[in-house]
Design an enzyme around this catalytic site. Structure first.
Site, PDB file in Angstrom:
ATOM      1  N   ASP A  94      -4.785  32.762  -5.828  1.00  0.00           N
ATOM      2  CA  ASP A  94      -5.264  32.360  -7.151  1.00  0.00           C
ATOM      3  C   ASP A  94      -6.661  32.950  -7.346  1.00  0.00           C
ATOM      4  O   ASP A  94      -7.619  32.549  -6.687  1.00  0.00           O
ATOM      5  CB  ASP A  94      -5.297  30.833  -7.233  1.00  0.00           C
ATOM      6  CG  ASP A  94      -5.654  30.319  -8.616  1.00  0.00           C
ATOM      7  OD1 ASP A  94      -6.144  31.110  -9.441  1.00  0.00           O
ATOM      8  OD2 ASP A  94      -5.453  29.113  -8.874  1.00  0.00           O
ATOM      9  N   HIS A  95      -6.771  33.904  -8.277  1.00  0.00           N
ATOM     10  CA  HIS A  95      -8.041  34.607  -8.453  1.00  0.00           C
ATOM     11  C   HIS A  95      -9.096  33.759  -9.142  1.00  0.00           C
ATOM     12  O   HIS A  95     -10.258  34.173  -9.261  1.00  0.00           O
ATOM     13  CB  HIS A  95      -7.822  35.903  -9.238  1.00  0.00           C
ATOM     14  CG  HIS A  95      -8.750  37.004  -8.846  1.00  0.00           C
ATOM     15  ND1 HIS A  95     -10.053  36.785  -8.450  1.00  0.00           N
ATOM     16  CD2 HIS A  95      -8.576  38.348  -8.765  1.00  0.00           C
ATOM     17  CE1 HIS A  95     -10.633  37.925  -8.165  1.00  0.00           C
ATOM     18  NE2 HIS A  95      -9.759  38.895  -8.338  1.00  0.00           N
ATOM     19  N   ARG A  96      -8.747  32.595  -9.625  1.00  0.00           N
ATOM     20  CA  ARG A  96      -9.745  31.724 -10.233  1.00  0.00           C
ATOM     21  C   ARG A  96     -10.691  31.137  -9.198  1.00  0.00           C
ATOM     22  O   ARG A  96     -11.855  30.822  -9.519  1.00  0.00           O
ATOM     23  CB  ARG A  96      -9.059  30.593 -11.004  1.00  0.00           C
ATOM     24  CG  ARG A  96      -8.225  31.047 -12.190  1.00  0.00           C
ATOM     25  CD  ARG A  96      -7.478  29.895 -12.816  1.00  0.00           C
ATOM     26  NE  ARG A  96      -6.542  29.285 -11.878  1.00  0.00           N
ATOM     27  CZ  ARG A  96      -5.789  28.226 -12.170  1.00  0.00           C
ATOM     28  NH1 ARG A  96      -5.873  27.668 -13.372  1.00  0.00           N
ATOM     29  NH2 ARG A  96      -4.951  27.735 -11.275  1.00  0.00           N
TER      30      ARG A  96
END
Length: 481
Positions: free
Chosen positions: A453-455
């Site tokens: 998850d790049h968040r």
């Protein structure tokens, strides 16, 4: 204490205000003591057995089998029915004593959470009433009340409706105000058409270029503004008709293949489908990393006779690496914050008959390798028997998917909702490598791909985690400590 009580006693009573009437006054308390009411308890004679919510994501359940039959006497806490949730089959117990009077939802049928699936009677005398209630419920569900049928009338086709909407309005009696568009005036002057004799079809009777061309006997050009306006009017009139069409008609855009068979999703397949669609809303990225496995393969040959699997070795190595990189073990659920999970729970994807499930090795970093392997064996057996409890499959903080056992050398995994990363492990294969001095050798290597998850997890975080994981695998002595 006694004087204190005596000084307070007068404050709790008042003299009567009607002493002048000759009636004997008597004190009364400010808070009169009322006689206690008898609490009447009415015990229900017929109780409903509801479809339980066996997990937080369950919206409906399927009746796998009824353990008890109609007429059986039940005791509180006794298993009555087996229900298939989105991930497992679980026994449902009764909370009351009684007689199973009627089965409302039969085996193989589906009911929403909270819906009655059976009726429990208190005594034999209440069984007929329960059966009648069940029959009435089934008849009302099979024949739902419908509104009274309307008088049948043939609906007008959309083109006819559009033509009627575009038909010229009847001329009003008496003088009328003539409104002409500038382009229509130009055409009328060019073709010598008297606008006073033209009936406008535009908004509020406005005379358009198409009206002038029609009066002059000229076919309207497709590129004229009138044609554009007419096309817009047709589209606007057809929009409500299209909106009123059944949604199912617009959804069936794929041609039917002759001889094909449609099979409905099971509860587990429906849950997997929902999770996969939900994962599309998460911005993810993928990082691959080659890992040398010669030392891990040698360790596996030593511990394999003791019941240790390669999956347990990889799960243990991943847990130890996550302990050093807690951000990869974190979770973002609302898009506004992320949570550092205090436990490292490794969920491992397992393919079972009719679906996919991820049993969870809880606190995998704290368990020794042999206890972890024993726990994994128990989870797999329960998963294949569809007997996992909800906390045994929905508490994962990091997922491991291993297709290397099938010979797959590399693949990308889809991130499960509610987790920060998932690791896809490929097969270990002999690979020619060169050292710093330029000498060639053959070593076993496997490719590991992590979807994150790049968040909350960035490229540098994932690269550092994979480097630590590689060091643990290439020097696996710490896995047995």
């Amino acid at each position: 204490m006694a004087p204190l009580l005596q000084s307070r006693a007068p404050a709790m009573s008042f003299s009567s205000s009607v002493t002048s009437s000759g009636l004997q006054s008597r004190p009364f308390t400010a808070f009169p003591i009322r006689p206690r009411r008898r609490i009447l308890t009415v015990q229900a004679k017929i109780r409903e057995i509801f479809m339980p919510a066996l997990s937080s994501t369950m919206t409906e359940g399927k009746i796998v089998s009824w353990i008890k039959s109609e007429g059986d006497v039940l005791s509180k806490g006794e298993s009555v029915v087996v229900v298939e949730s989105d991930k497992a089959d679980m026994d449902v117990e009764t909370f009351y004593d009684g007689i199973l009077a009627a089965i409302v939802v039969a085996e193989g049928e589906v009911a929403p959470v909270g819906a009655p699936i059976g009726l429990l009677a208190e005594t034999e005398a209440d069984v007929p009433e329960a059966k009648a209630k069940a029959a009435a419920a089934s008849s009302s569900s099979s024949n739902p009340s419908a509104p009274p049928p309307a008088v049948p009338s043939a609906p007008s086709p959309p083109p006819v409706a559009v033509a009627a909407a575009a038909a010229p309005a009847p001329p009003a009696t008496g003088p009328r105000r003539i409104v002409v568009t500038p382009y229509a005036k130009k055409l009328a002057k060019q073709h010598k058409v008297d606008v006073n004799s033209v009936v406008g079809t535009g908004p509020f009777g406005r005379i358009t270029a198409a009206d002038v061309e029609a009066a002059a006997g000229i076919a309207p050009s497709k590129s004229t503004p009138a044609a554009v306006a007419a096309a817009a009017a047709i589209a606007a009139a057809a929009a409500p008709v299209a909106a009123a069409a059944p949604k199912a008609a617009s959804a069936t855009t794929y041609p039917e293949i002759p001889g094909s068979t449609v099979v409905a999703f099971t509860g587990m397949q429906a849950a997997v489908s929902k999770n996969m669609v939900e994962s599309l809303s998460v911005p993810t990225f993928r990082v691959g990393y080659p890992v040398t496995t010669d030392a891990l393969d040698a360790l596996y040959e030593k511990v394999k006779p003791k019941g240790v699997t390669m999956t347990a070795l990889l799960a243990k190595a991943a847990a130890m690496a996550l302990a050093q990189h807690p951000v990869v073990n974190s979770t973002c659920k609302d898009g506004k914050s992320f949570t550092y999970n205090s436990n490292i729970n490794i969920a491992v994807a397992v393919a079972i008959n009719g679906g996919l499930i991820t049993p969870v090795l809880q606190d995998a970093d704290k368990l020794d390798l042999y206890l972890l392997s024993q726990k994994w064996k128990e989870l797999v057996e329960k998963a294949r028997a569809k007997q996992l409890q909800p906390h045994e499959y929905n508490s994962g903080t990091f997922t491991l998917s291993n297709l290397g056992m099938f010979g797959v050398d590399r693949f990308d995994a889809i991130l499960p909702p509610g987790q920060g990363a998932i690791m896809a492990v490929g097969a270990s294969k002999p690979t020619v490598v060169a050292d710093a001095d330029g000498f060639f050798s053959v070593k076993s290597k496997m490719l590991v791909n992590v979807t994150a998850d790049h968040r909350v997890i960035y490229g540098a975080d994932l690269a550092a985690f994979l480097k630590t994981f590689s060091k643990i695998v290439e020097n696996p002595e710490s896995l047995t400590m």
